[in-house]
Motif scaffolding. Structure first.
Motif, PDB file in Angstrom:
ATOM      1  N   VAL A  62       4.664   4.019  -5.760  1.00  0.00           N
ATOM      2  CA  VAL A  62       4.262   4.817  -4.600  1.00  0.00           C
ATOM      3  C   VAL A  62       5.494   5.618  -4.187  1.00  0.00           C
ATOM      4  CG1 VAL A  62       3.480   4.729  -2.201  1.00  0.00           C
ATOM      5  CG2 VAL A  62       2.569   3.098  -3.895  1.00  0.00           C
ATOM      6  N   ASP A  98       0.682  -4.684  -8.296  1.00  0.00           N
ATOM      7  CA  ASP A  98       1.683  -4.614  -7.225  1.00  0.00           C
ATOM      8  C   ASP A  98       2.087  -3.159  -6.989  1.00  0.00           C
ATOM      9  OD1 ASP A  98       1.634  -7.334  -7.127  1.00  0.00           O
ATOM     10  OD2 ASP A  98       3.469  -7.611  -8.301  1.00  0.00           O
ATOM     11  N   GLU A  99       2.565  -2.899  -5.783  1.00  0.00           N
ATOM     12  CA  GLU A  99       3.055  -1.559  -5.467  1.00  0.00           C
ATOM     13  C   GLU A  99       4.557  -1.598  -5.203  1.00  0.00           C
ATOM     14  OE1 GLU A  99      -1.155  -0.027  -3.477  1.00  0.00           O
ATOM     15  OE2 GLU A  99       0.657  -0.083  -2.228  1.00  0.00           O
ATOM     16  N   ALA A 103       4.381   3.936   3.986  1.00  0.00           N
ATOM     17  CA  ALA A 103       3.667   3.794   2.709  1.00  0.00           C
ATOM     18  C   ALA A 103       3.406   2.331   2.354  1.00  0.00           C
ATOM     19  CB  ALA A 103       4.461   4.474   1.604  1.00  0.00           C
ATOM     20  N   CYS A 104       3.923   1.389   3.161  1.00  0.00           N
ATOM     21  CA  CYS A 104       3.751  -0.042   2.869  1.00  0.00           C
ATOM     22  C   CYS A 104       2.291  -0.457   3.015  1.00  0.00           C
ATOM     23  CB  CYS A 104       4.592  -0.893   3.829  1.00  0.00           C
ATOM     24  SG  CYS A 104       6.317  -1.003   3.374  1.00  0.00           S
ATOM     25  N   THR A 105       1.825  -1.299   2.093  1.00  0.00           N
ATOM     26  CA  THR A 105       0.486  -1.894   2.192  1.00  0.00           C
ATOM     27  C   THR A 105       0.634  -3.395   1.933  1.00  0.00           C
ATOM     28  OG1 THR A 105      -0.075  -1.826  -0.157  1.00  0.00           O
ATOM     29  CG2 THR A 105      -0.472   0.203   1.100  1.00  0.00           C
ATOM     30  N   ALA A 106      -0.482  -4.098   1.933  1.00  0.00           N
ATOM     31  CA  ALA A 106      -0.459  -5.537   1.654  1.00  0.00           C
ATOM     32  C   ALA A 106      -0.008  -5.810   0.223  1.00  0.00           C
ATOM     33  CB  ALA A 106      -1.849  -6.124   1.894  1.00  0.00           C
ATOM     34  N   ARG A 107      -0.052  -4.777  -0.641  1.00  0.00           N
ATOM     35  CA  ARG A 107       0.329  -4.961  -2.045  1.00  0.00           C
ATOM     36  C   ARG A 107       1.776  -4.569  -2.333  1.00  0.00           C
ATOM     37  NH1 ARG A 107      -4.218  -3.905  -6.186  1.00  0.00           N
ATOM     38  NH2 ARG A 107      -5.849  -5.158  -5.270  1.00  0.00           N
ATOM     39  N   THR A 108       2.478  -4.080  -1.339  1.00  0.00           N
ATOM     40  CA  THR A 108       3.863  -3.648  -1.560  1.00  0.00           C
ATOM     41  C   THR A 108       4.733  -4.859  -1.881  1.00  0.00           C
ATOM     42  OG1 THR A 108       3.529  -1.846   0.000  1.00  0.00           O
ATOM     43  CG2 THR A 108       5.802  -2.371  -0.577  1.00  0.00           C
TER      44      THR A 108
END
Ligand SMILES: *Cc1c(COP(=O)(O)O)cnc(C)c1O
Length: 363
Positions: free
Chosen positions: A107, A83-84, A126-131
């Motif tokens: 991150v 996870d991020e 900075a958001c991704t699908a894993r955030t």
């Protein structure tokens, strides 16, 4: 070098602050000793009720420290390896450490130059699908703008108790002795309006046991001691008054700086009506020389924080370099916290600003 210099105006004055509430602290300690209850019990439950009411939150869950509060929130949100978690590089280590310990990738997004808090646009970028979470920090007691993100917002409110209600999924509070509400050692709490999250936190802080010795989840020992809870109950009624005093000190600094001959390179903290001035942090390009001149004049200052988190050795594998987050890196070279605690002597601030003006007059 500092040890033998006479510090006339310390950055903190714990003894003076405690003296203001000494009788009720003594009574609180005596109450706990007489009760014989040293873990959990009515003092913790009462403090949690009183804290929730004072902070305008539906639930408060006492923890062993602010660091534990952050870690427990990340654990309760199910954050794990892969996870991020997005946060600011200009904060105390615990903001990021609590997520990194669970295997999450931290991150770092840059800060806003005026507020010194996480830039919500940088965080969203900075958001991704894993955030799985974004963690703004209400740094120095100034409310950070919360990004409108499709993931939980965890507020690091370690420095901002009394500044406003919980706006995210949960807020972590610290009662480290020098914080605006300090215990006699380590202590913290989570504030949340989410009953399910509150219940999960209460479970996880006692090794996930429900009932006792039947473990339904893997938590830890993140509990608040009744001794600290009782002391915090004794001090909590003073918090609003202490916050008013901090705000008055901030206005006094602003008036004194406005009247002094100080070059515009020295910047004052951005004002905000909800600021609780845990710290009054100025920015000075010649910060280190200024700091040493103030130390010579017996004035205690501190640098929060000398090294941004994205450049810490323990995060080397994340791949950040000098220049990755330039606004935060620049701020780390300029920030300087001046004394603003509630027990400050009446003429202390005029002396501080005089000494700063004298530094610039010499320079
Ligand atoms: C103090 C602090 C913490 C950690 O709190 P502890 O009670 O010392 O563990 C976390 N984040 C910030 C921004 C802090 O200032």
């Amino acid at each position: 070098m500092l040890a033998w210099r006479a510090v006339k105006i310390p950055l903190f004055d714990m003894a003076a602050e405690l003296a203001q509430v000494r009788l009720s602290i003594d009574a609180a300690i005596a109450r706990v000793l007489d009760s014989g209850v040293l873990i959990g019990g009515p003092e913790v439950a009462a403090f949690e009720r009183e804290l929730a009411a004072a902070a305008g939150a539906r639930h408060a869950i006492g923890t062993g420290s602010g660091s534990d509060a952050l870690h427990a929130i990340f654990l309760a949100l199910g954050i794990a390896r892969g996870d991020e978690v997005i946060t600011t590089p200009l904060t105390f280590f615990a903001t990021a450490g609590g997520a990194a310990r669970l295997g999450a990738r931290v991150v770092f997004a840059d800060i806003d130059d005026a507020s010194l808090t996480l830039d919500p646009r940088a965080a969203l970028a900075a958001c991704t699908a894993r955030t799985r979470a974004i963690v703004p920090v209400h740094l120095f007691g100034a409310p950070a703008e919360l990004p409108a993100a499709p993931c939980p917002i965890v507020e690091d409110a370690a420095q901002s108790l009394g500044g406003g209600p919980v706006r995210g999924a949960a807020a972590a509070v610290s009662f480290f002795p020098t914080k605006n509400l300090g215990a006699l050692g380590d202590a913290g709490a989570v504030l949340t309006n989410d009953a399910q999250l509150a219940d999960r936190l209460a479970l996880l802080r006692s090794h996930g046991a429900r009932p006792k010795y039947h473990h339904v989840a893997i938590g830890g020992n993140f509990r608040l001691d009744p001794l600290q809870a009782a002391v915090l109950r004794a001090k909590l009624p003073q918090l609003a008054g202490w916050t008013r005093t901090r705000r008055r000190h901030a206005e006094t600094y602003r008036a004194l700086f406005a009247a002094a001959r100080i070059p515009p390179e020295l910047r004052l903290p951005a004002p905000h009506p909800a600021h609780v001035y845990h710290q009054f942090v100025i920015r000075a390009p010649r910060r280190d020389a200024l700091r040493s001149a103030l130390a010579d004049a017996g004035i205690g200052t501190e640098i929060y924080y000398p090294e941004p988190l994205h450049l810490q050795p323990c995060f080397a594998e994340l791949g950040y370099r000098a220049g990755s987050l330039p606004i935060a890196e620049h701020a780390c070279r300029e920030v300087l916290a001046l004394p603003i605690h509630p027990a400050l002597a009446p003429d202390a601030q005029a002396y501080v600003v005089d000494q700063i003006a004298a530094f610039y007059a010499r320079a």
